[in-house]
Each structure stands twice: as structure tokens, then as C-alpha cells.
Scaffold this motif. Structure first.
Motif, mmCIF file in Angstrom:
data_model
loop_
_atom_site.group_PDB
_atom_site.id
_atom_site.type_symbol
_atom_site.label_atom_id
_atom_site.label_comp_id
_atom_site.label_asym_id
_atom_site.label_seq_id
_atom_site.Cartn_x
_atom_site.Cartn_y
_atom_site.Cartn_z
ATOM 1 N N ARG A 71 -27.734 -79.272 -27.330
ATOM 2 C CA ARG A 71 -28.866 -79.921 -27.995
ATOM 3 C C ARG A 71 -30.190 -79.500 -27.361
ATOM 4 N NH1 ARG A 71 -29.677 -86.365 -28.820
ATOM 5 N NH2 ARG A 71 -31.483 -86.194 -30.178
ATOM 6 N N VAL A 72 -30.227 -79.414 -26.053
ATOM 7 C CA VAL A 72 -31.443 -78.980 -25.353
ATOM 8 C C VAL A 72 -31.772 -77.537 -25.725
ATOM 9 C CG1 VAL A 72 -32.447 -78.496 -23.076
ATOM 10 C CG2 VAL A 72 -31.177 -80.620 -23.454
ATOM 11 N N VAL A 73 -30.773 -76.684 -25.747
ATOM 12 C CA VAL A 73 -30.994 -75.278 -26.103
ATOM 13 C C VAL A 73 -31.483 -75.160 -27.541
ATOM 14 C CG1 VAL A 73 -29.825 -73.058 -26.473
ATOM 15 C CG2 VAL A 73 -29.437 -74.334 -24.366
ATOM 16 N N ARG A 74 -30.922 -75.941 -28.450
ATOM 17 C CA ARG A 74 -31.390 -75.913 -29.850
ATOM 18 C C ARG A 74 -32.852 -76.334 -29.952
ATOM 19 N NH1 ARG A 74 -26.278 -78.066 -31.043
ATOM 20 N NH2 ARG A 74 -27.146 -80.158 -31.243
ATOM 21 N N GLU A 75 -33.223 -77.352 -29.183
ATOM 22 C CA GLU A 75 -34.608 -77.829 -29.197
ATOM 23 C C GLU A 75 -35.549 -76.751 -28.648
ATOM 24 O OE1 GLU A 75 -37.136 -81.122 -30.193
ATOM 25 O OE2 GLU A 75 -34.994 -80.863 -30.508
ATOM 26 N N LEU A 76 -35.150 -76.130 -27.546
ATOM 27 C CA LEU A 76 -35.957 -75.043 -26.981
ATOM 28 C C LEU A 76 -36.064 -73.876 -27.954
ATOM 29 C CD1 LEU A 76 -34.742 -74.999 -23.271
ATOM 30 C CD2 LEU A 76 -37.040 -75.570 -24.089
ATOM 31 N N ALA A 77 -34.977 -73.563 -28.637
ATOM 32 C CA ALA A 77 -34.990 -72.461 -29.594
ATOM 33 C C ALA A 77 -35.931 -72.767 -30.756
ATOM 34 C CB ALA A 77 -33.579 -72.178 -30.110
ATOM 35 N N ALA A 78 -35.961 -74.013 -31.210
ATOM 36 C CA ALA A 78 -36.874 -74.391 -32.299
ATOM 37 C C ALA A 78 -38.320 -74.147 -31.887
ATOM 38 C CB ALA A 78 -36.662 -75.854 -32.683
ATOM 39 N N ILE A 79 -38.638 -74.460 -30.639
ATOM 40 C CA ILE A 79 -39.994 -74.245 -30.131
ATOM 41 C C ILE A 79 -40.255 -72.760 -29.928
ATOM 42 C CG2 ILE A 79 -41.510 -74.641 -28.140
ATOM 43 C CD1 ILE A 79 -39.936 -77.351 -27.794
ATOM 44 N N ALA A 80 -39.304 -72.078 -29.298
ATOM 45 C CA ALA A 80 -39.492 -70.671 -28.946
ATOM 46 C C ALA A 80 -39.656 -69.764 -30.155
ATOM 47 C CB ALA A 80 -38.315 -70.192 -28.089
ATOM 48 N N PHE A 81 -38.975 -70.082 -31.235
ATOM 49 C CA PHE A 81 -38.973 -69.172 -32.377
ATOM 50 C C PHE A 81 -39.808 -69.674 -33.562
ATOM 51 C CE2 PHE A 81 -34.920 -68.397 -30.050
ATOM 52 C CZ PHE A 81 -35.322 -67.190 -29.494
ATOM 53 N N ALA A 82 -40.626 -70.702 -33.310
ATOM 54 C CA ALA A 82 -41.528 -71.181 -34.358
ATOM 55 C C ALA A 82 -42.606 -70.125 -34.607
ATOM 56 C CB ALA A 82 -42.171 -72.501 -33.924
ATOM 57 N N GLU A 133 -39.169 -68.877 -21.692
ATOM 58 C CA GLU A 133 -38.820 -68.723 -20.277
ATOM 59 C C GLU A 133 -37.591 -69.562 -19.924
ATOM 60 O OE1 GLU A 133 -40.510 -70.041 -15.925
ATOM 61 O OE2 GLU A 133 -41.968 -69.729 -17.530
ATOM 62 N N LEU A 134 -37.563 -70.817 -20.376
ATOM 63 C CA LEU A 134 -36.426 -71.687 -20.082
ATOM 64 C C LEU A 134 -35.142 -71.182 -20.735
ATOM 65 C CD1 LEU A 134 -38.213 -75.137 -20.354
ATOM 66 C CD2 LEU A 134 -37.348 -74.047 -18.268
ATOM 67 N N LEU A 135 -35.256 -70.694 -21.960
ATOM 68 C CA LEU A 135 -34.077 -70.121 -22.622
ATOM 69 C C LEU A 135 -33.588 -68.884 -21.863
ATOM 70 C CD1 LEU A 135 -34.954 -70.400 -26.418
ATOM 71 C CD2 LEU A 135 -33.090 -71.550 -25.221
ATOM 72 N N GLY A 136 -34.516 -68.039 -21.454
ATOM 73 C CA GLY A 136 -34.148 -66.842 -20.696
ATOM 74 C C GLY A 136 -33.454 -67.193 -19.396
ATOM 75 N N ARG A 137 -33.951 -68.211 -18.715
ATOM 76 C CA ARG A 137 -33.307 -68.655 -17.468
ATOM 77 C C ARG A 137 -31.902 -69.162 -17.759
ATOM 78 N NH1 ARG A 137 -36.579 -68.821 -13.169
ATOM 79 N NH2 ARG A 137 -38.801 -68.982 -13.525
ATOM 80 N N HIS A 138 -31.778 -69.957 -18.817
ATOM 81 C CA HIS A 138 -30.462 -70.490 -19.191
ATOM 82 C C HIS A 138 -29.472 -69.356 -19.457
ATOM 83 C CE1 HIS A 138 -27.431 -73.044 -21.001
ATOM 84 N NE2 HIS A 138 -27.423 -72.258 -22.048
ATOM 85 N N LEU A 139 -29.949 -68.296 -20.062
ATOM 86 C CA LEU A 139 -29.087 -67.159 -20.389
ATOM 87 C C LEU A 139 -28.933 -66.183 -19.227
ATOM 88 C CD1 LEU A 139 -30.420 -66.526 -23.998
ATOM 89 C CD2 LEU A 139 -28.241 -67.581 -23.358
#
Length: 167
Positions: A71-82, A133-139
Motif C-alpha cells: 500500500r505504501v509503495v502504491r501511494e508513492l508510485a501515485a505521487i512519483a508518476f503523476a 527517491e523512496l521508491l528507488g531506495r525500496h527497490l
């Protein structure tokens, strides 16, 4: 699984903010030095019973709050790819804000705020760069640690031929 009383206090305190040093100092108030608390807190986190208790409590919290990594990753992705064009479009040289009822849930999650300002309606999106940045760190895409393994010394080779300056 039975924990000693101080281990349970440590684990419960650790679950508040995931700070082992602070949690250790609460469980063992005689310890005043952060360095000592950090080392011993780290040891307690590796204790099988303590680690299992923490994992179980985190799992319970995850179920209770429905806050999961996905859920956190989905939320970050929504922000990152807006994209700005999700919210406004230029028609005939004028900017037209899209009706929010036309936005899907993912697009709405990327919005930090909407207000009417001096120049009309302003839409502020959440920080795209921080989300990326947070998504990249997660990955595991970024490595902030400098790896100096295998670095060799510099070798200077003097291969310039000597000349005779007597001539």
C-alpha cells in the motif's frame, strides 16, 4: 514465547518508533550512554525471542491498520508518476483545470492541496522527486555507501626516456 519483563518493555518501546537506542534506555534506565544503549539494543534485536515478538506485533499492527508495504509503495508510485497534464490542460493558450470528479483515485492521491489563489486555482502535487527517491531506495537502486573494496594504490611509472643535455 515468554520474554523477560525488560525484554518486553524494550520490544514494546521499539515498536513505537523503531529506535533501539531509545527503547533500550527506557527498558534499562540505569544506562545513560547512547553508545552502550545502541550496542545492547542491537543485540536485543538479534535475540530470537525478542525478534519473533516484534515481528508478531508488527504483523498484528499491519492487519489492524491495513498499512502494508504494498500500500505504501502504491501511494508513492501515485505521487512519483503523476503528470501535470493529469490535472490541467492548455487550450487555446489558456490553462484549464480539470474537474476533480474526472480524476481517478491514483491521481487524487498525488494531490497535496488545492486552493484558490490570487492568480486563480492552484493545484499542488506531493513531492515527486522525494517519492521517486523512496521508491528507488525500496527497490535497492541507490547505494549511498561508498564501497572501497579492491581499491589499489596508484603506481607511477617513469617511462620517459632520459636525454643527453650536453649537446
Amino acid at each position: 514465547m515468554e520474554l523477560a519483563e525488560k525484554q518486553k518493555v524494550f520490544a514494546d518501546e521499539y515498536l513505537i518508533d523503531l529506535n533501539a537506542t531509545r527503547a533500550y534506555k527506557v527498558a534499562y534506565p540505569r544506562v545513560k550512554k547512547d553508545e552502550v544503549a545502541a550496542v545492547n539494543g542491537s543485540k536485543l534485536l538479534r535475540n530470537t525471542k525478542v525478534a519473533a515478538y516484534i515481528a508478531e506485533r508488527m504483523q498484528e499492527r499491519q492487519k489492524r491498520t491495513e498499512v502494508t508495504q504494498d500500500r505504501v509503495v502504491r501511494e508513492l508510485a501515485a505521487i512519483a508518476f503523476a503528470r501535470a497534464t493529469d490535472y490541467a490542460e492548455v487550450i487555446g493558450g489558456a490553462v484549464h483545470i480539470k474537474d476533480t470528479s474526472e480524476l481517478d483515485d491514483e491521481q487524487v492521491r498525488a494531490i497535496a492541496g488545492i486552493k484558490e489563489g490570487a492568480n486563480g486555482i492552484e493545484i499542488k502535487l506531493n513531492d515527486k522527486e522525494k517519492a521517486l527517491e523512496l521508491l528507488g531506495r525500496h527497490l535497492g537502486m541507490w547505494n549511498d555507501k561508498l564501497d572501497v573494496k579492491g581499491v589499489e594504490g596508484v603506481v607511477i611509472v617513469d617511462d620517459i626516456p632520459k636525454t643527453d643535455n650536453t649537446g
